[in-house]
Design a protein around this motif. Structure first.
Motif, PDB file in Angstrom:
ATOM      1  N   CYS A   1       0.856  -1.197   0.000  1.00 24.12           N
ATOM      2  CA  CYS A   1       0.000   0.000   0.000  1.00 24.12           C
ATOM      3  C   CYS A   1       0.884   1.236   0.000  1.00 24.12           C
ATOM      4  N   ARG A   2       0.240   2.406   0.068  1.00 30.45           N
ATOM      5  CA  ARG A   2       0.984   3.661   0.053  1.00 30.45           C
ATOM      6  C   ARG A   2       1.891   3.786   1.267  1.00 30.45           C
ATOM      7  N   VAL A   3       1.430   3.317   2.428  1.00 28.33           N
ATOM      8  CA  VAL A   3       2.202   3.455   3.664  1.00 28.33           C
ATOM      9  C   VAL A   3       3.520   2.696   3.577  1.00 28.33           C
ATOM     10  N   CYS A   4       3.480   1.477   3.068  1.00 29.40           N
ATOM     11  CA  CYS A   4       4.703   0.649   2.974  1.00 29.40           C
ATOM     12  C   CYS A   4       5.374   0.762   1.623  1.00 29.40           C
ATOM     13  N   LYS A   5       4.899   1.712   0.790  1.00 27.90           N
ATOM     14  CA  LYS A   5       5.457   1.933  -0.549  1.00 27.90           C
ATOM     15  C   LYS A   5       5.403   0.659  -1.396  1.00 27.90           C
ATOM     16  N   GLN A   6       4.298  -0.046  -1.225  1.00 28.65           N
ATOM     17  CA  GLN A   6       4.002  -1.247  -2.002  1.00 28.65           C
ATOM     18  C   GLN A   6       4.939  -2.421  -1.712  1.00 28.65           C
ATOM     19  N   THR A   7       5.732  -2.342  -0.645  1.00 27.44           N
ATOM     20  CA  THR A   7       6.651  -3.441  -0.331  1.00 27.44           C
ATOM     21  C   THR A   7       6.030  -4.472   0.595  1.00 27.44           C
ATOM     22  N   GLY A   8       5.031  -4.072   1.350  1.00 27.11           N
ATOM     23  CA  GLY A   8       4.430  -4.970   2.323  1.00 27.11           C
ATOM     24  C   GLY A   8       5.161  -5.011   3.659  1.00 27.11           C
ATOM     25  N   TRP A   9       6.268  -4.233   3.806  1.00 28.07           N
ATOM     26  CA  TRP A   9       7.079  -4.250   5.026  1.00 28.07           C
ATOM     27  C   TRP A   9       7.322  -2.826   5.534  1.00 28.07           C
ATOM     28  N   LEU A  10       7.456  -2.718   6.845  1.00 27.83           N
ATOM     29  CA  LEU A  10       7.776  -1.442   7.486  1.00 27.83           C
ATOM     30  C   LEU A  10       8.920  -1.643   8.480  1.00 27.83           C
ATOM     31  N   GLU A  11       9.919  -0.785   8.399  1.00 23.68           N
ATOM     32  CA  GLU A  11      11.041  -0.868   9.341  1.00 23.68           C
ATOM     33  C   GLU A  11      10.621  -0.274  10.683  1.00 23.68           C
ATOM     34  N   ILE A  12      10.921  -0.980  11.784  1.00 21.35           N
ATOM     35  CA  ILE A  12      10.509  -0.459  13.095  1.00 21.35           C
ATOM     36  C   ILE A  12      11.660  -0.334  14.089  1.00 21.35           C
ATOM     37  N   LEU A  13      12.748  -1.099  13.933  1.00 16.76           N
ATOM     38  CA  LEU A  13      13.816  -1.002  14.927  1.00 16.76           C
ATOM     39  C   LEU A  13      15.105  -1.605  14.395  1.00 16.76           C
ATOM     40  N   GLY A  14      16.188  -1.385  15.151  1.00 18.67           N
ATOM     41  CA  GLY A  14      17.477  -1.985  14.858  1.00 18.67           C
ATOM     42  C   GLY A  14      17.879  -2.914  15.986  1.00 18.67           C
ATOM     43  N   ALA A  15      18.680  -3.933  15.645  1.00 23.70           N
ATOM     44  CA  ALA A  15      19.043  -4.926  16.652  1.00 23.70           C
ATOM     45  C   ALA A  15      20.321  -5.639  16.234  1.00 23.70           C
ATOM     46  N   GLY A  16      20.807  -6.509  17.095  1.00 24.99           N
ATOM     47  CA  GLY A  16      21.986  -7.307  16.774  1.00 24.99           C
ATOM     48  C   GLY A  16      22.579  -7.950  18.016  1.00 24.99           C
TER      49      GLY A  16
END
Length: 344
Positions: free
Chosen positions: A273-288
């Motif tokens: 959709c427009r929110v995820c720029k048609q990718t279907g994914w949203l970045e929310i955090l970093g980790a490691g």
């Protein structure tokens, strides 16, 4: 003198009958019974009386004073009763009137998200740790594997107070302080919520002040799969059981390996959709996985212990959870915006 006292009594009682206000009543009390009043003036002449006359005149004077005071007290009481009755009439409450609506406050959406995140991780056995917002360069950078000449410092344009102290750019210093306080004793399992500061753009997605929540786990045999499972449980409790995550390779100086963590779009469920720029994914955090140098700075032997860390922006989570498209809405104190979250 006796005649003068009797005459004074008659005069005072006559004037008291014609009193029309509390002010006039007080004036008459002063006129007849005050320190410079008429009764006092007459009594000053008692020094010229004989020893036999003084008790007689004294008794008459007391009777005159008592008669005047009694009338004054009665009238004062009447005025006070009338005043009380008038006030009660004016303040009468009409119990048949409908009640006035009571405006009840609510938790700010950012505080609500912080509480929700804390509740999720506390349920997983984490404890909440806090630290100073004015931090030393050592705890904010050097102990996190960012020496003074490290190019990654440019990723965080900072507010320095002196050459050695600054407004913290992340809540990661709390992780170092906690590890130091444990003196090498594991396990460490904490989340660190708080405000952080960066010289950033003021636009729809950035602010010079924002909130972070970081997490740290240090123990024996901690693996990347533990991090993956922890974050998956978190996002499903925060955004719903249908939410999935993916980890993309990235770089952070304080973790190795590092990953950016995405979730399936909360708006379209991963369909695009427009929110995820048609990718279907949203970045929310970093980790490691915690870098060995960070473990050493915290007093843990990296040959014996390992750990994972993660960090998220509270505003980012709130924007996704509530569908807010501008971070500045959280700080403008617009009641029209805040009332939308009163029941959420």
């Amino acid at each position: 003198m006796k005649e003068r006292l009797e005459g004074l009594k008659l005069e005072a009682l006559q004037e008291l009958k014609q009193v029309a206000s509390q002010g006039e009543l007080n004036d008459l009390r002063i006129k007849y019974l005050g320190k410079k009043g008429a009764l006092t003036e007459i009594l000053r002449g008692m020094g010229g009386l004989s020893a036999e006359e003084r008790p007689i005149i004294g008794q008459v004077a007391n009777d005159v004073r008592a008669a005047i005071e009694e009338v004054i007290a009665e009238k004062q009481d009447a005025y006070e009763r009338a005043e009380t009755e008038g006030r009660l009439r004016a303040e009468t409450i009409d119990v048949t009137l409908p009640g006035r609506p009571f405006q009840q406050g609510s938790i700010h959406p950012l505080n609500k998200v912080i509480q929700d995140i804390e509740d999720i991780f506390i349920g997983m056995g984490y404890t909440v740790a806090e630290g100073p917002e004015v931090e030393s360069d050592y705890y904010n950078f050097e102990a996190l594997n960012l020496p003074k000449d490290h190019p990654a410092r440019d990723m965080q344009d900072s507010f320095y107070i002196t050459e050695e102290f600054l407004m913290r750019t992340q809540t990661s210093p709390v992780q170092i302080r906690t590890m130091e306080a444990r003196k090498g004793e594991a396990p460490v399992k904490i989340i660190c919520p708080g405000r952080v500061y960066r010289r950033d753009d003021d636009d729809a997605t950035h602010s010079f002040q924002f909130h972070q929540i970081e997490g740290l786990v240090v123990d024996r045999n901690i693996r990347m799969s533990d991090l993956n499972g922890t974050l998956k449980q978190f996002v499903q409790e925060m955004f719903g059981k249908q939410t999935q995550i993916r980890l993309r390779p990235s770089f952070f100086p304080f973790t190795e390996p590092s990953a950016e963590v995405d979730v399936t779009c909360v708006q379209c469920g991963g369909n695009g959709c427009r929110v995820c720029k048609q990718t279907g994914w949203l970045e929310i955090l970093g980790a490691g996985m915690v870098h060995p140098n960070v473990l050493i700075a915290g007093g843990f032997d990296p040959e014996e212990y390992s750990g994972f860390a993660f960090g998220m922006g509270v505003e980012r989570i709130a924007m996704l959870k509530y569908g807010v498209d501008d971070i500045r809405h959280f700080y403008t104190n617009d009641l029209r915006f805040l009332k939308q979250f009163s029941s959420k």
